[in-house]
Design a protein around this motif. Structure first.
Motif, PDB file in Angstrom:
ATOM      1  N   TYR A   1       0.473   1.723  -9.155  1.00  0.00           N
ATOM      2  CA  TYR A   1      -0.663   1.548  -8.249  1.00  0.00           C
ATOM      3  C   TYR A   1      -1.940   1.639  -9.075  1.00  0.00           C
ATOM      4  CZ  TYR A   1       2.693   2.191  -4.491  1.00  0.00           C
ATOM      5  OH  TYR A   1       3.762   2.046  -3.640  1.00  0.00           O
TER       6      TYR A   1
ATOM      7  N   ARG B   1      -0.099  -0.708   8.871  1.00  0.00           N
ATOM      8  CA  ARG B   1      -1.282  -1.389   8.370  1.00  0.00           C
ATOM      9  C   ARG B   1      -1.774  -2.361   9.419  1.00  0.00           C
ATOM     10  NH1 ARG B   1       0.365  -3.931   2.926  1.00  0.00           N
ATOM     11  NH2 ARG B   1      -1.581  -5.135   3.127  1.00  0.00           N
TER      12      ARG B   1
ATOM     13  N   CYS C   1      -4.550   7.313  -0.673  1.00  0.00           N
ATOM     14  CA  CYS C   1      -3.963   5.990  -0.494  1.00  0.00           C
ATOM     15  C   CYS C   1      -4.197   5.194  -1.773  1.00  0.00           C
ATOM     16  CB  CYS C   1      -4.552   5.271   0.708  1.00  0.00           C
ATOM     17  SG  CYS C   1      -6.316   4.929   0.628  1.00  0.00           S
TER      18      CYS C   1
ATOM     19  N   MET D   1       0.842  -1.195   0.000  1.00  0.00           N
ATOM     20  CA  MET D   1       0.000   0.000   0.000  1.00  0.00           C
ATOM     21  C   MET D   1       0.876   1.244   0.000  1.00  0.00           C
ATOM     22  SD  MET D   1      -2.684   1.270   2.913  1.00  0.00           S
ATOM     23  CE  MET D   1      -4.104   0.498   2.173  1.00  0.00           C
TER      24      MET D   1
ATOM     25  N   GLN E   1      -3.340   1.079  -3.777  1.00  0.00           N
ATOM     26  CA  GLN E   1      -2.824  -0.292  -3.700  1.00  0.00           C
ATOM     27  C   GLN E   1      -1.982  -0.611  -4.916  1.00  0.00           C
ATOM     28  OE1 GLN E   1      -5.796  -3.358  -2.953  1.00  0.00           O
ATOM     29  NE2 GLN E   1      -4.945  -3.552  -0.901  1.00  0.00           N
TER      30      GLN E   1
END
Length: 127
Positions: A114, A72, A96, A34, A98
């Protein structure tokens, strides 16, 4: 459907702290690293920090090293960004995201690596 939702932004005085959260749904959280990025008005989106899918290994931009902490909680499918000693130049919308790759070996600060992003949360630091 994969969704990332940020929260925790706001207005804070210089030297203060904020904690951002990123709740993830629709994807196996533990398989992907992340990242947190930020974008100030008129500027490109820039990398802030990343946390690897395993072992909690972290990576920071030089501008935030020693002040920000990424973490996390796999049980809650949630990532965090603790921001201390905030400066006016930290003012931006924080996102944010992933990683596209499962089980990536190492880190990437490239935003094109990402694939899922939240809508962002505004952080404003007054002087």
């Amino acid at each position: 459907q994969v969704q990332l939702v940020e929260s925790g932004g706001g207005l804070v005085q210089a030297g203060g702290s904020l904690r951002l959260s990123c709740s993830v749904s629709g994807r196996t959280f533990t398989k992907y690293s992340m990242g947190w990025f930020r974008q100030a008005p008129g500027k490109e989106r820039q990398f802030v920090a990343a946390i690897r899918w395993s072992f909690g290994t972290t990576y920071y931009a030089d501008s935030v090293k020693g002040r920000f902490t990424i973490s996390r909680d796999n049980a809650k499918n949630t990532g965090y960004l603790q921001m201390n000693s905030l400066k006016p130049e930290d003012t931006a919308v924080y996102y944010c995201a992933q990683d596209k790759a499962r089980w990536r070996n190492g880190f990437t600060s490239d935003k094109d690596s990402y694939d899922y992003w939240g809508r962002g949360t505004q952080v404003t630091v007054s002087s």
